[in-house]
Motif scaffolding. Structure first.
Motif, PDB file in Angstrom:
ATOM      1  N   ARG A  15       0.808  -1.222   0.000  1.00 21.44           N
ATOM      2  CA  ARG A  15       0.000   0.000   0.000  1.00 21.44           C
ATOM      3  C   ARG A  15       0.839   1.269   0.000  1.00 21.44           C
ATOM      4  O   ARG A  15       0.467   2.252  -0.597  1.00 21.44           O
ATOM      5  CB  ARG A  15      -0.916   0.026   1.213  1.00 21.44           C
ATOM      6  CG  ARG A  15      -1.887  -1.113   1.208  1.00 21.44           C
ATOM      7  CD  ARG A  15      -3.249  -0.633   1.505  1.00 21.44           C
ATOM      8  NE  ARG A  15      -4.170  -1.766   1.412  1.00 21.44           N
ATOM      9  CZ  ARG A  15      -5.265  -1.851   2.072  1.00 21.44           C
ATOM     10  NH1 ARG A  15      -5.596  -0.907   2.896  1.00 21.44           N
ATOM     11  NH2 ARG A  15      -6.051  -2.883   1.922  1.00 21.44           N
ATOM     12  N   ASN A  16       1.950   1.281   0.726  1.00 21.21           N
ATOM     13  CA  ASN A  16       2.755   2.495   0.850  1.00 21.21           C
ATOM     14  C   ASN A  16       4.144   2.340   0.254  1.00 21.21           C
ATOM     15  O   ASN A  16       5.029   3.110   0.545  1.00 21.21           O
ATOM     16  CB  ASN A  16       2.879   2.913   2.323  1.00 21.21           C
ATOM     17  CG  ASN A  16       1.573   3.427   2.876  1.00 21.21           C
ATOM     18  OD1 ASN A  16       0.898   4.203   2.234  1.00 21.21           O
ATOM     19  ND2 ASN A  16       1.192   2.965   4.048  1.00 21.21           N
ATOM     20  N   GLY A  17       4.361   1.325  -0.566  1.00 22.46           N
ATOM     21  CA  GLY A  17       5.664   1.126  -1.189  1.00 22.46           C
ATOM     22  C   GLY A  17       6.538   0.163  -0.411  1.00 22.46           C
ATOM     23  O   GLY A  17       6.230  -0.242   0.704  1.00 22.46           O
ATOM     24  N   SER A  18       7.642  -0.216  -1.059  1.00 18.76           N
ATOM     25  CA  SER A  18       8.599  -1.121  -0.428  1.00 18.76           C
ATOM     26  C   SER A  18      10.002  -0.788  -0.917  1.00 18.76           C
ATOM     27  O   SER A  18      10.773  -1.674  -1.264  1.00 18.76           O
ATOM     28  CB  SER A  18       8.246  -2.579  -0.730  1.00 18.76           C
ATOM     29  OG  SER A  18       8.282  -2.813  -2.119  1.00 18.76           O
ATOM     30  N   VAL A  19      10.312   0.487  -0.939  1.00 15.44           N
ATOM     31  CA  VAL A  19      11.581   0.946  -1.506  1.00 15.44           C
ATOM     32  C   VAL A  19      12.794   0.342  -0.803  1.00 15.44           C
ATOM     33  O   VAL A  19      13.841   0.171  -1.413  1.00 15.44           O
ATOM     34  CB  VAL A  19      11.641   2.487  -1.534  1.00 15.44           C
ATOM     35  CG1 VAL A  19      11.795   3.066  -0.143  1.00 15.44           C
ATOM     36  CG2 VAL A  19      12.769   2.967  -2.432  1.00 15.44           C
ATOM     37  N   HIS A  20      12.665  -0.007   0.459  1.00 12.89           N
ATOM     38  CA  HIS A  20      13.787  -0.576   1.220  1.00 12.89           C
ATOM     39  C   HIS A  20      13.659  -2.093   1.390  1.00 12.89           C
ATOM     40  O   HIS A  20      14.326  -2.682   2.226  1.00 12.89           O
ATOM     41  CB  HIS A  20      13.913   0.098   2.583  1.00 12.89           C
ATOM     42  CG  HIS A  20      14.166   1.563   2.485  1.00 12.89           C
ATOM     43  ND1 HIS A  20      15.346   2.091   2.006  1.00 12.89           N
ATOM     44  CD2 HIS A  20      13.378   2.618   2.774  1.00 12.89           C
ATOM     45  CE1 HIS A  20      15.279   3.408   2.016  1.00 12.89           C
ATOM     46  NE2 HIS A  20      14.093   3.745   2.484  1.00 12.89           N
ATOM     47  N   GLY A  21      12.793  -2.720   0.601  1.00 17.68           N
ATOM     48  CA  GLY A  21      12.614  -4.160   0.657  1.00 17.68           C
ATOM     49  C   GLY A  21      11.304  -4.547   1.318  1.00 17.68           C
ATOM     50  O   GLY A  21      10.633  -3.723   1.935  1.00 17.68           O
ATOM     51  N   GLN A  22      10.928  -5.803   1.160  1.00 17.01           N
ATOM     52  CA  GLN A  22       9.698  -6.301   1.761  1.00 17.01           C
ATOM     53  C   GLN A  22       9.933  -6.657   3.218  1.00 17.01           C
ATOM     54  O   GLN A  22      10.941  -7.264   3.567  1.00 17.01           O
ATOM     55  CB  GLN A  22       9.201  -7.530   1.015  1.00 17.01           C
ATOM     56  CG  GLN A  22       8.673  -7.199  -0.357  1.00 17.01           C
ATOM     57  CD  GLN A  22       8.079  -8.419  -1.035  1.00 17.01           C
ATOM     58  OE1 GLN A  22       8.222  -9.543  -0.579  1.00 17.01           O
ATOM     59  NE2 GLN A  22       7.399  -8.184  -2.141  1.00 17.01           N
ATOM     60  N   GLY A  23       9.000  -6.256   4.050  1.00 16.98           N
ATOM     61  CA  GLY A  23       9.082  -6.531   5.469  1.00 16.98           C
ATOM     62  C   GLY A  23       8.106  -5.653   6.218  1.00 16.98           C
ATOM     63  O   GLY A  23       7.323  -4.915   5.623  1.00 16.98           O
ATOM     64  N   VAL A  24       8.142  -5.726   7.512  1.00 15.84           N
ATOM     65  CA  VAL A  24       7.313  -4.880   8.358  1.00 15.84           C
ATOM     66  C   VAL A  24       8.150  -3.660   8.721  1.00 15.84           C
ATOM     67  O   VAL A  24       9.190  -3.778   9.361  1.00 15.84           O
ATOM     68  CB  VAL A  24       6.858  -5.619   9.640  1.00 15.84           C
ATOM     69  CG1 VAL A  24       6.000  -4.704  10.499  1.00 15.84           C
ATOM     70  CG2 VAL A  24       6.101  -6.893   9.287  1.00 15.84           C
ATOM     71  N   TYR A  25       7.702  -2.483   8.271  1.00 15.78           N
ATOM     72  CA  TYR A  25       8.423  -1.238   8.518  1.00 15.78           C
ATOM     73  C   TYR A  25       8.023  -0.688   9.879  1.00 15.78           C
ATOM     74  O   TYR A  25       6.848  -0.488  10.154  1.00 15.78           O
ATOM     75  CB  TYR A  25       8.067  -0.203   7.439  1.00 15.78           C
ATOM     76  CG  TYR A  25       8.751  -0.445   6.116  1.00 15.78           C
ATOM     77  CD1 TYR A  25       8.574  -1.631   5.414  1.00 15.78           C
ATOM     78  CD2 TYR A  25       9.558   0.523   5.557  1.00 15.78           C
ATOM     79  CE1 TYR A  25       9.192  -1.857   4.204  1.00 15.78           C
ATOM     80  CE2 TYR A  25      10.181   0.314   4.336  1.00 15.78           C
ATOM     81  CZ  TYR A  25       9.997  -0.875   3.662  1.00 15.78           C
ATOM     82  OH  TYR A  25      10.612  -1.093   2.453  1.00 15.78           O
ATOM     83  N   CYS A  26       9.010  -0.459  10.736  1.00 16.75           N
ATOM     84  CA  CYS A  26       8.784   0.077  12.071  1.00 16.75           C
ATOM     85  C   CYS A  26       9.703   1.274  12.274  1.00 16.75           C
ATOM     86  O   CYS A  26      10.653   1.468  11.523  1.00 16.75           O
ATOM     87  CB  CYS A  26       9.092  -0.975  13.130  1.00 16.75           C
ATOM     88  SG  CYS A  26       8.056  -2.442  13.000  1.00 16.75           S
ATOM     89  N   ALA A  27       9.432   2.048  13.296  1.00 21.15           N
ATOM     90  CA  ALA A  27      10.276   3.200  13.617  1.00 21.15           C
ATOM     91  C   ALA A  27      10.498   3.251  15.119  1.00 21.15           C
ATOM     92  O   ALA A  27       9.660   2.793  15.902  1.00 21.15           O
ATOM     93  CB  ALA A  27       9.634   4.504  13.142  1.00 21.15           C
ATOM     94  N   THR A  28      11.632   3.808  15.513  1.00 15.19           N
ATOM     95  CA  THR A  28      11.942   3.920  16.933  1.00 15.19           C
ATOM     96  C   THR A  28      11.320   5.153  17.558  1.00 15.19           C
ATOM     97  O   THR A  28      11.224   5.240  18.775  1.00 15.19           O
ATOM     98  CB  THR A  28      13.466   3.942  17.153  1.00 15.19           C
ATOM     99  OG1 THR A  28      14.021   5.023  16.401  1.00 15.19           O
ATOM    100  CG2 THR A  28      14.097   2.632  16.693  1.00 15.19           C
ATOM    101  N   GLY A  29      10.893   6.104  16.759  1.00 14.00           N
ATOM    102  CA  GLY A  29      10.230   7.317  17.243  1.00 14.00           C
ATOM    103  C   GLY A  29       8.788   7.351  16.780  1.00 14.00           C
ATOM    104  O   GLY A  29       8.333   6.492  16.029  1.00 14.00           O
ATOM    105  N   SER A  30       8.053   8.372  17.206  1.00 10.71           N
ATOM    106  CA  SER A  30       6.625   8.439  16.873  1.00 10.71           C
ATOM    107  C   SER A  30       6.312   9.264  15.625  1.00 10.71           C
ATOM    108  O   SER A  30       5.265   9.081  15.022  1.00 10.71           O
ATOM    109  CB  SER A  30       5.849   9.017  18.056  1.00 10.71           C
ATOM    110  OG  SER A  30       6.312  10.332  18.336  1.00 10.71           O
ATOM    111  N   SER A  31       7.196  10.158  15.189  1.00 10.83           N
ATOM    112  CA  SER A  31       6.859  11.042  14.067  1.00 10.83           C
ATOM    113  C   SER A  31       6.664  10.286  12.756  1.00 10.83           C
ATOM    114  O   SER A  31       5.760  10.602  11.984  1.00 10.83           O
ATOM    115  CB  SER A  31       7.906  12.140  13.907  1.00 10.83           C
ATOM    116  OG  SER A  31       9.163  11.572  13.615  1.00 10.83           O
ATOM    117  N   THR A  32       7.471   9.270  12.486  1.00 14.39           N
ATOM    118  CA  THR A  32       7.332   8.528  11.236  1.00 14.39           C
ATOM    119  C   THR A  32       6.015   7.764  11.170  1.00 14.39           C
ATOM    120  O   THR A  32       5.268   7.906  10.201  1.00 14.39           O
ATOM    121  CB  THR A  32       8.529   7.581  11.020  1.00 14.39           C
ATOM    122  OG1 THR A  32       9.718   8.365  10.958  1.00 14.39           O
ATOM    123  CG2 THR A  32       8.391   6.779   9.751  1.00 14.39           C
TER     124      THR A  32
END
Length: 94
Positions: A15-32
């Protein structure tokens, strides 16, 4: 969240792309995650990063952080994440 996270291109449509590869995209901060979620909801999860690689191309890596996005961690498998809380954010009154 009863079935955990799904991986775009593998378990569900991307839905939002996979420019950095397939996987579950997470972030260590809240802004992303707030910018992707429309600023209304954040899912907090416990994570097992396993062997950290430099890029998605490292096939031995269980997770990796893109150099252009240092607060991101991409997990190869959804089994590395345990969703714990769904936080709903309401607009603060001035």
């Amino acid at each position: 969240m009863t079935q955990g996270f799904k991986i775009g291109g593998r378990d569900v449509e991307i839905r939002n792309g996979s420019v950095h590869g397939q996987g579950v995209y997470c972030a260590t901060g809240s802004s992303t995650p707030l910018s992707y979620g429309g600023g209304q909801v954040v899912i907090l999860a416990e994570a097992l990063p396993g062997h950290r690689g430099a890029t998605e191309g490292d096939r031995t890596a269980d997770s990796w952080t893109p150099t252009s996005c240092p607060d991101w961690i991409i997990f190869r498998s959804s089994s590395q994440l345990l969703p714990r809380y769904v936080v709903y954010i309401e607009d603060a009154e001035p």
